[in-house]
Design a protein around this motif. Structure first.
Motif, short mmCIF file in Angstrom:
data_model
loop_
_atom_site.label_atom_id
_atom_site.label_comp_id
_atom_site.label_asym_id
_atom_site.label_seq_id
_atom_site.Cartn_x
_atom_site.Cartn_y
_atom_site.Cartn_z
N LEU A 175 -3.43 -3.28 8.94
CA LEU A 175 -4.22 -3.19 7.72
C LEU A 175 -4.59 -4.57 7.17
CD1 LEU A 175 -2.68 -0.33 5.53
CD2 LEU A 175 -5.06 -0.54 6.22
N SER A 176 -3.62 -5.48 7.16
CA SER A 176 -3.85 -6.80 6.56
C SER A 176 -4.51 -7.78 7.50
CB SER A 176 -2.53 -7.38 6.06
OG SER A 176 -1.68 -7.71 7.15
N ALA A 233 -5.21 2.53 9.69
CA ALA A 233 -6.23 1.90 8.84
C ALA A 233 -7.53 2.70 8.91
CB ALA A 233 -6.46 0.46 9.29
N GLU A 279 0.83 -1.19 0.00
CA GLU A 279 0.00 0.00 0.00
C GLU A 279 0.87 1.25 0.00
OE1 GLU A 279 -3.22 0.54 -0.14
OE2 GLU A 279 -3.79 -1.57 -0.25
#
Length: 324
Positions: free
Chosen positions: A155-156, A248, A127
């Motif tokens: 985020l993941s 995020a 990203e």
């Protein structure tokens, strides 16, 4: 304004009646626009960008196409930089790295795939915002690595492999230097090939007049190579960790109030505060004019709020426990 909010709310808590006014016009309040994310107890305590359960994390929404203003420092008093929420990144090294995947050359596309696989093993997505953190955060190199890993894994949702597991003991005669080449020799073979390809790609860009990626990689790899086998990255302080975890949410925050000064104004009026043209007893608070540049204005805003909150604490102590 913060002084009025805090003083009035605390006075009511103890059942006292204290009227707090602001000498001035509400139309003179400087606009502080999002999107932005920082850690500030003073701002969060006044309802700016705060959600229940998020502590002192402040997330101010803004247009999705606008870069996200980020500060890793306590109370947002410094260290402001920007990360991209869309596009190819804000930092030139980010744009150079992500351009790998847009190349028409088979070798570059193959390298991009190996780089993507490597980051996936770490639990980090490819990203732009993550690489902007890695390359552009105003922090020490290894702290930037730790922040990018923390934000990327949030985020993941993946735990990922420990990044320091890629290091092996230095070979006999090798010195610990801040040099990318010495670090490459300390990498496990399966990691070494990918990093060598990436360093070569960055060097080729540098030869064509775009040295940003080469310089960034050299700095990061040089510091990473100083870690011992089985070592660990530096732990993040609470404010930095809160911003990394909150990234995020900040990247997706495009709906809602996008001006940070408005919740301060609304809270002050809700608690009964007023704006007046004159007053008998005036407490001077920081009143420097707001800068025009966005990041400088966020630093100004956060600093002014912090200093006002500290002044209110002193005023309140003098009210409840007057000096003899």
């Amino acid at each position: 304004m913060v002084a009025g909010i805090l003083l009035l709310s605390r006075a009511r808590t103890f059942g006292q009646r204290i009227r707090v006014d602001i000498l001035g016009n509400p139309g003179d309040i400087g606009v502080v626009s999002g999107p932005a994310v920082l850690h500030s107890a003073a701002l969060a305590g006044c309802g700016v960008g705060r959600e229940l359960g998020s502590g002192a994390l402040v997330v101010v929404p803004g247009p999705q196409e606008a870069p996200l203003a980020v500060s890793l420092s306590v109370d947002g008093r410094g260290g402001w930089f920007e990360v991209a929420r869309t596009g190819a990144g804000e930092h030139p090294a980010t744009r150079a790295l992500l351009a790998l995947g847009e190349s028409t050359e088979p070798a570059s596309l193959a390298l991009a795939g190996r780089v993507r696989t490597g980051f996936a093993r770490l639990g980090v997505p490819m990203e732009p915002a993550i690489f902007d953190l890695l390359f552009g955060a105003l922090a020490a190199p290894l702290v930037r690595v730790a922040v990018a890993l923390r934000a990327g894994r949030t985020l993941s949702g993946q735990r990922g492999d420990p990044i320091t597991a890629a290091l092996v003991a230095p070979l006999a005669g090798d010195d610990f230097d801040l040099d990318a080449n010495s670090t490459v020799r300390r990498l496990h073979p399966e990691v070494r090939e990918v990093v060598q390809g990436l360093v070569g790609y960055a060097a080729a860009l540098g030869a064509r007049g775009s040295p940003a990626l080469a310089l960034s990689l050299d700095e990061l790899l040089g510091h990473f190579g100083l870690l011992p086998p089985g070592g660990m990255l530096p732990p993040l302080d609470p404010s930095t960790d809160a911003v990394a975890v909150g990234l995020a949410r900040a990247l997706a925050a495009s709906a809602g109030e996008g001006q940070a000064q408005l919740p301060l104004y609304e809270t002050f009026r809700f608690l009964g505060g007023n704006f007046v043209a004159e007053a008998a007893w005036v407490v001077d608070l920081p009143a420097d004019p707001p800068p025009t540049e966005r990041l400088a204005r966020w630093r100004w805003f956060s600093t002014q709020v912090g200093e006002a909150a500290a002044r209110v604490d002193r005023i309140w102590r003098d009210l409840v426990d007057p000096p003899m």
